[in-house]
Design an enzyme around this catalytic site. Structure first.
Site, short mmCIF file in Angstrom:
data_model
loop_
_atom_site.label_atom_id
_atom_site.label_comp_id
_atom_site.label_asym_id
_atom_site.label_seq_id
_atom_site.Cartn_x
_atom_site.Cartn_y
_atom_site.Cartn_z
N HIS A 416 1.01 -0.85 0.08
CA HIS A 416 -0.17 0.55 0.05
C HIS A 416 0.69 1.35 -0.03
O HIS A 416 0.18 2.31 -0.24
CB HIS A 416 -0.76 0.09 1.13
CG HIS A 416 -2.27 0.71 1.13
ND1 HIS A 416 -2.36 1.69 0.25
CD2 HIS A 416 -3.48 0.10 1.48
CE1 HIS A 416 -3.77 2.38 -0.15
NE2 HIS A 416 -4.24 1.69 0.64
N ARG A 417 2.03 1.64 0.33
CA ARG A 417 2.78 2.22 0.35
C ARG A 417 2.99 2.92 -1.33
O ARG A 417 3.57 3.93 -1.39
CB ARG A 417 4.11 2.12 1.31
CG ARG A 417 4.16 1.41 2.54
CD ARG A 417 5.05 1.18 2.82
NE ARG A 417 5.98 0.04 1.85
CZ ARG A 417 7.29 -0.73 2.40
NH1 ARG A 417 7.78 -0.34 3.98
NH2 ARG A 417 7.77 -1.55 2.01
#
Length: 443
Positions: A416-417
């Protein structure tokens, strides 16, 4: 002065290795490029080449020694005119020192456990670094450069893989080094907060006590298993995974594959479903370029080519060889390259550059009958696709009628980064579009 030959870092993740076999003996004359030893890294058994000429004066680490740390002296190289008498006391033990028990370590003499320092063997300066990248130079070249005040970042190496060797520095003259003040980034006055220690599981003694009286076999971890354990633990503890699941109908692909294999049979080419998946993912990375990215600590790196890694199971672990520029390659070329990489991976004959890199990976367990699963991201990749088996299932067709189709489940694990939910969904949709319209992949 005699020069120490150090345990090399033969892969980017190597911290220690096993000196599997010496291919030279004391007294042998070697030249640059000669094979000195076979070394087991965390991934493979690789040959270690000499980078300078000379005579093997003394072997410091016996073959078969495990857990030899990178940059540990493993042998001594003598220059022309030198003899074994010039070596004197060596700076490394014949075998790697074994850790003492806690009781002995607390009560023993700390100085007694330190290895004897060499009075006559000259250790080369530590490997230099320029712009955050290590400069590869032989120990002798580093020592000569230090004596002459040379900046190794200004010297082009002529040794194997661009390594700087003795001949490169002997004729060089000192040049003024770039001002460190300009190159060094500004440091913050405030010290960064110390990261909280990651939780660890119970130690071996605690676990073994739980099974006292039960019959079990203790399996020693080899370098690969240690690396797999460390990297996957790091991945699950530091990467914020989320998962996207879709199903794809394979009937058009299976029919197209059968047609192509019939036409390519005379050339000995047989395409697998996995070959189509690799091509579909490579093209999807080009269609959704923001998903072709990796996490780099304090930034995101967006790659231009589609370098696709594919997980290959081997005894005791796995490799993820990388098919570089997959979007430019034909299905038959990808098939041949994948077969070659998989074969050499199982024989542990891959070179580091063949399994390092890529922004994305594929893990296919469909051939084992697994319908669906969630794969762990291999850092620094931004995502990994878990592929299940194609299974005939009842489906509702476009005309509303009930029919039977071959359906394959896929799960995209996403960092998700690097990739947000909508972007990950767009990327997975592009993969499915390619698989359900296989003819377009030839355009």
């Amino acid at each position: 002065m005699p020069t120490e030959i150090l345990m090399p870092a033969l892969s980017p993740t190597m911290e220690e290795g096993t000196l599997a076999k010496w291919l030279v003996k004391e007294g042998d004359t070697v030249s640059s490029g000669d094979i000195l030893a076979e070394i087991e890294t965390d991934k493979a058994t690789m040959e270690f080449e000499a980078v300078d000429e000379g005579v093997i004066g003394k072997i410091l680490i016996d073959e078969g020694s495990e857990g030899v740390k990178v940059n540990t002296p493993i042998a001594v190289l003598l220059e022309e005119g030198e003899s074994a008498d010039d070596i004197g006391k060596t700076s490394a033990p014949k075998e790697p020192a074994k850790p003492e028990s806690p009781a002995k370590a607390d009560g023993g003499d700390a100085k007694a456990s330190e290895p004897a320092k060499s009075d006559s063997v000259t250790a080369a300066p530590a490997a230099p670094v320029a712009d955050g990248k290590r400069i590869f130079a032989s120990p002798l070249a580093r020592r000569i450069a230090a004596d002459k005040g040379l900046d190794l970042s200004q010297i082009k190496g002529s040794g194997p893989h661009g390594r700087i060797v003795k001949a490169d520095v002997e004729g060089a003259s000192a040049q003024p080094k770039a001002a460190k003040a300009e190159a060094a980034p500004a440091k913050s006055d405030a010290a960064p907060a110390k990261a909280a220690a990651m939780p660890t599981g119970a130690d071996a003694n605690t676990v073994m006590k739980m099974f006292e009286g039960r019959d079990f076999e203790e399996v020693k971890l080899d370098g690969m298993r240690k690396t797999v354990a460390a990297r996957l633990t790091e991945a699950k503890q530091t990467i914020p995974h989320f998962y996207l699941r879709r199903s794809v109908q394979l009937d058009a692909l299976m029919a197209f594959r059968a047609q192509l294999n019939g036409q390519l049979a005379d050339r000995g080419v047989k395409l697998s479903v996995n070959d189509f998946i690799i091509k579909a993912c490579a093209m999807a990375l080009q269609k959704v370029p923001d998903a072709n990215a990796v996490w780099a600590g304090d930034r995101i790196l967006k790659l231009k080519p589609s370098d696709v890694a594919v997980a290959v199971a081997v005894d005791g672990g796995l490799f993820t060889p990388v098919l570089k520029d997959s979007h430019h390659k034909s299905l038959s070329a990808l098939s041949a390259e994948m077969k070659d990489l998989a074969t050499r991976a199982r024989n542990r004959k891959l070179a580091p550059h063949e399994y390092v890199g890529g922004s994305f990976a594929i893990s296919n367990l469909g051939m084992f009958g697994i319908e669906n699963f969630d794969a762990v991201i291999n850092p620094p990749h931004g995502s990994i696709l878990a592929v299940g088996a194609g299974i005939k299932q009842p489906v509702v067709k476009e005309d509303g009628e009930i029919g039977v189709a071959t359906v394959m489940s896929m799960t995209l694990s996403v960092d998700h980064r690097v990739i947000d939910g909508a972007l990950g969904a767009e990327f997975l949709a592009a993969i499915i579009e390619n698989l359900e319209n296989p003819l377009a992949m030839l355009a």
